[in-house]
Design an enzyme around this catalytic site. Structure first.
Site, PDB file in Angstrom:
ATOM      1  N   ILE A 266       0.867  -1.186   0.000  1.00 11.76           N
ATOM      2  CA  ILE A 266       0.000   0.000   0.000  1.00 11.76           C
ATOM      3  C   ILE A 266       0.900   1.231   0.000  1.00 11.76           C
ATOM      4  O   ILE A 266       1.694   1.414   0.932  1.00 11.76           O
ATOM      5  CB  ILE A 266      -0.912   0.003   1.249  1.00 11.76           C
ATOM      6  CG1 ILE A 266      -1.803  -1.245   1.275  1.00 11.76           C
ATOM      7  CG2 ILE A 266      -1.755   1.275   1.307  1.00 11.76           C
ATOM      8  CD1 ILE A 266      -2.752  -1.387   0.109  1.00 11.76           C
TER       9      ILE A 266
ATOM     10  N   HIS B  39     -12.886   4.525  12.854  1.00 10.03           N
ATOM     11  CA  HIS B  39     -13.784   5.656  13.123  1.00 10.03           C
ATOM     12  C   HIS B  39     -13.259   6.891  12.414  1.00 10.03           C
ATOM     13  O   HIS B  39     -12.061   7.129  12.350  1.00 10.03           O
ATOM     14  CB  HIS B  39     -14.018   5.872  14.618  1.00 10.03           C
ATOM     15  CG  HIS B  39     -12.956   6.575  15.399  1.00 10.03           C
ATOM     16  ND1 HIS B  39     -12.842   7.949  15.461  1.00 10.03           N
ATOM     17  CD2 HIS B  39     -11.966   6.096  16.197  1.00 10.03           C
ATOM     18  CE1 HIS B  39     -11.842   8.287  16.268  1.00 10.03           C
ATOM     19  NE2 HIS B  39     -11.285   7.178  16.718  1.00 10.03           N
TER      20      HIS B  39
ATOM     21  N   ASP C 143      -5.732  10.347  15.250  1.00 10.99           N
ATOM     22  CA  ASP C 143      -6.964   9.783  15.837  1.00 10.99           C
ATOM     23  C   ASP C 143      -8.184  10.402  15.184  1.00 10.99           C
ATOM     24  O   ASP C 143      -8.648  11.433  15.614  1.00 10.99           O
ATOM     25  CB  ASP C 143      -6.952  10.045  17.342  1.00 10.99           C
ATOM     26  CG  ASP C 143      -8.191   9.508  18.043  1.00 10.99           C
ATOM     27  OD1 ASP C 143      -8.897   8.666  17.454  1.00 10.99           O
ATOM     28  OD2 ASP C 143      -8.462   9.951  19.172  1.00 10.99           O
TER      29      ASP C 143
ATOM     30  N   GLU D 155     -17.552   7.710  17.265  1.00  9.27           N
ATOM     31  CA  GLU D 155     -16.790   6.806  18.139  1.00  9.27           C
ATOM     32  C   GLU D 155     -16.389   7.538  19.405  1.00  9.27           C
ATOM     33  O   GLU D 155     -16.414   6.980  20.509  1.00  9.27           O
ATOM     34  CB  GLU D 155     -15.540   6.290  17.402  1.00  9.27           C
ATOM     35  CG  GLU D 155     -14.742   5.231  18.185  1.00  9.27           C
ATOM     36  CD  GLU D 155     -13.654   5.782  19.083  1.00  9.27           C
ATOM     37  OE1 GLU D 155     -13.037   4.987  19.815  1.00  9.27           O
ATOM     38  OE2 GLU D 155     -13.422   7.006  19.094  1.00  9.27           O
TER      39      GLU D 155
ATOM     40  N   HIS E 219      -6.017  13.630  21.283  1.00 10.16           N
ATOM     41  CA  HIS E 219      -7.215  14.430  21.607  1.00 10.16           C
ATOM     42  C   HIS E 219      -6.921  15.913  21.776  1.00 10.16           C
ATOM     43  O   HIS E 219      -7.616  16.597  22.520  1.00 10.16           O
ATOM     44  CB  HIS E 219      -7.942  13.860  22.837  1.00 10.16           C
ATOM     45  CG  HIS E 219      -8.729  12.627  22.503  1.00 10.16           C
ATOM     46  ND1 HIS E 219      -9.588  12.003  23.377  1.00 10.16           N
ATOM     47  CD2 HIS E 219      -8.783  11.901  21.359  1.00 10.16           C
ATOM     48  CE1 HIS E 219     -10.144  10.958  22.787  1.00 10.16           C
ATOM     49  NE2 HIS E 219      -9.652  10.871  21.569  1.00 10.16           N
TER      50      HIS E 219
HETATM   51  N1  TRP Z   1     -10.406   4.797  20.660  1.00 17.64           N
HETATM   52  C1  TRP Z   1      -9.678   5.798  21.433  1.00 17.64           C
HETATM   53  C2  TRP Z   1     -10.044   7.141  20.892  1.00 17.64           C
HETATM   54  O1  TRP Z   1     -10.435   7.257  19.758  1.00 17.64           O
HETATM   55  C3  TRP Z   1      -8.212   5.627  21.352  1.00 17.64           C
HETATM   56  C4  TRP Z   1      -7.756   4.410  22.039  1.00 17.64           C
HETATM   57  C5  TRP Z   1      -7.401   4.311  23.316  1.00 17.64           C
HETATM   58  C6  TRP Z   1      -7.627   3.125  21.491  1.00 17.64           C
HETATM   59  N2  TRP Z   1      -7.060   3.029  23.621  1.00 17.64           N
HETATM   60  C7  TRP Z   1      -7.194   2.301  22.515  1.00 17.64           C
HETATM   61  C8  TRP Z   1      -7.842   2.606  20.234  1.00 17.64           C
HETATM   62  C9  TRP Z   1      -6.971   0.952  22.285  1.00 17.64           C
HETATM   63  C10 TRP Z   1      -7.625   1.262  20.010  1.00 17.64           C
HETATM   64  C11 TRP Z   1      -7.201   0.443  21.039  1.00 17.64           C
HETATM   65  O2  TRP Z   1      -9.942   8.094  21.589  1.00 17.64           O
HETATM   66 ZN    ZN Z   2     -10.004   9.530  20.061  1.00 21.87          ZN
END
Ligand code: TRP
Ligand code: ZN
Ligand code: CA
Length: 449
Positions: A54, A135, A147, A181, A297
């Protein structure tokens, strides 16, 4: 590990549903994954096809687009904000152009409309579905490029690679981008809840990609379905990249929505707010005592918050997962079937279009993404000719437009992505001669599947 009934079973429990049937496990053991097959005779076992590399530049180009979308929409791509809908539209546009069947699923959360995007690759056994998802929403405090632009872009580029390669897995592939998400797995829970029990049971594997380009990366593999976990771990091991089991908040991403419904899950992760230890910096490089993603974040989760090597490796591993889980060992549709019409059809000079039909029978499912259309037209000035392939449902594929080419015959083979068309039925070659004084006829034409 929770089973469908919610009972806890030891890892070796024989009852447990696992993503890989015995067939693929056998292929893996036999080392067949390294060979690539282009054709297979009917009735034989096809070796699995290796995933393509990829291009990380393509993945980054999607990230640039997501960054621009955030920048022009108040700095984020959060649920309920215009940057989220614009992100959905960007990804959907790419998939539609590549021949996916897409749908947008709406839901409501916190008084705002949210959207999931689902993209199906036509073909494969819809009783055995392999899904990959990410997400697409960011938090409201930033553009969310690691993220989770990273997972979103890599899933998109893998889907586009499926189309580019004309991959015909024997399982059905489905890709998904989840909304909300960040509000608690809202979009993915809505999707799983919207499926009938039968449709849920058809999903044999869900692969999740949430944060796969962290700037101070670790290489974490989800410790869920052992067969899926092994596919990913083996990929990294073969490249000398050590991995660890993901422990930074199990169930904190969309795979939990699937796992809770008894669907085998797996995924990749390069770390969020947790601190990289000295031992981890030793094996992976980067900075000990610093977060895997110090911009997690926050507003600095921009295009510069990406480690390209991590993004590259994880994108390739993602594609490997999709290719490996998508291929069983059953027989692909026979390739090389040819249907031909050798009846001459004269083409009126400067006149209306003529058609030559070919009736295709005995094939199941859709036409290939690389349908070969062999054309033999005898003519004294081919620049006059406009040539279209007409699918059984009447859709037209332009093979050649008119131009100033003063050469004579058209004797060539065109390749058409006909993967959204049903193979069986009456196909037509439609030819029109636009200008007076030179003329000719269709000598023969053929379709090779
Ligand atoms: N899903 C979380 C978010 O979007 C990030 C995250 C924290 C995460 N721990 C995780 C993603 C473990 C996958 C696996 O803020
Ligand atoms: Zn996040
Ligand atoms: Ca003419």
């Amino acid at each position: 590990m929770l089973t469908r009934a919610g009972r806890r079973l030891p890892r070796s429990a024989p009852l447990r549903r696992t993503a890989l049937g015995a067939g693929l496990a056998g292929a893996l053991a036999a080392g067949l994954l390294t060979s690539s097959a282009t054709t297979a005779a009917a009735g034989t076992t096809a070796p699995t096809v290796a995933a393509p590399d990829i291009p990380v530049a393509n993945v980054k180009a999607h990230l640039s687009q997501l960054q621009s979308i955030a920048t022009s929409n108040g700095g984020n791509r959060a649920h309920g904000r215009p940057g989220y809908r614009a992100s959905i539209d960007y990804i959907k546009g790419k998939l539609d152009a590549a021949g996916f069947t897409t749908s947008i699923q709406q839901f409501t959360s916190g008084g705002a409309t949210g959207y999931n995007l689902i993209a199906d690759w036509p073909g494969g056994d819809t009783g055995r579905v392999v899904m990959a998802g990410a997400h697409l929403d960011s938090v409201s405090s930033g553009p969310g490029i690691n993220d989770n632009g990273s997972g979103s872009a890599a899933v998109l580029e893998t889907a586009l690679a499926v189309a580019r390669e004309g991959y015909r897995p024997d399982r059905h592939l489905r890709f998904a981008w989840w909304g909300a998400e960040e509000l608690g797995l809202v979009g993915s829970r809505h999707y799983v809840g919207s499926l009938s029990a039968t449709d849920r049971s058809r999903i044999g594997a869900y692969l999740n990609f949430d944060m796969i380009g962290s700037p101070n990366p670790g290489y974490f593999v989800y410790d869920d379905d052992p067969a899926i976990e092994k596919v990913f771990k083996d990929w990294f091991a073969a490249r000398g990249v050590p991995t660890e089991i993901e422990t930074e908040g199990d169930g904190r991403s969309d795979h939990a929505s699937f796992k809770n419904a008894g669907i085998p899950v797996g995924g990749l992760f390069t770390g969020a707010g947790r601190t990289k230890t000295a031992a981890q910096a030793q094996k992976w490089g980067g900075t000990a005592g610093r977060a895997f993603d110090p911009c997690y974040h926050s507003s600095c989760d921009t295009l510069s918050n990406i480690n390209d090597t991590a993004l590259d490796r994880n994108s390739d591993a993602l594609a490997h997962g999709v290719w490996t889980l998508g291929s069983g060992t059953t027989t692909p549709p026979p390739t090389g079937d040819t249907f031909e019409n050798t009846t001459d059809v004269s083409i009126p000079d400067g006149g209306s279009a003529v058609e030559s039909p070919i009736s295709v029978t005995g094939r199941s499912g859709n036409a290939p993404s690389a349908l070969q259309v062999g054309v033999d037209i005898r003519h004294t000035y081919r620049g006059d000719l406009v040539i279209d392939l007409i699918a059984p449902d009447g859709s037209a594929y332009r093979l050649k437009g008119s131009n100033n080419d003063s050469g004579d015959d058209v004797i060539t083979t065109y390749t058409v992505n006909a993967s959204t068309e049903t193979a069986n039925g009456t196909w037509k070659l439609r030819v029109r001669d636009l200008y007076r004084s030179d003329s000719g006829y269709i000598n023969s034409w053929k379709l090779t599947f």
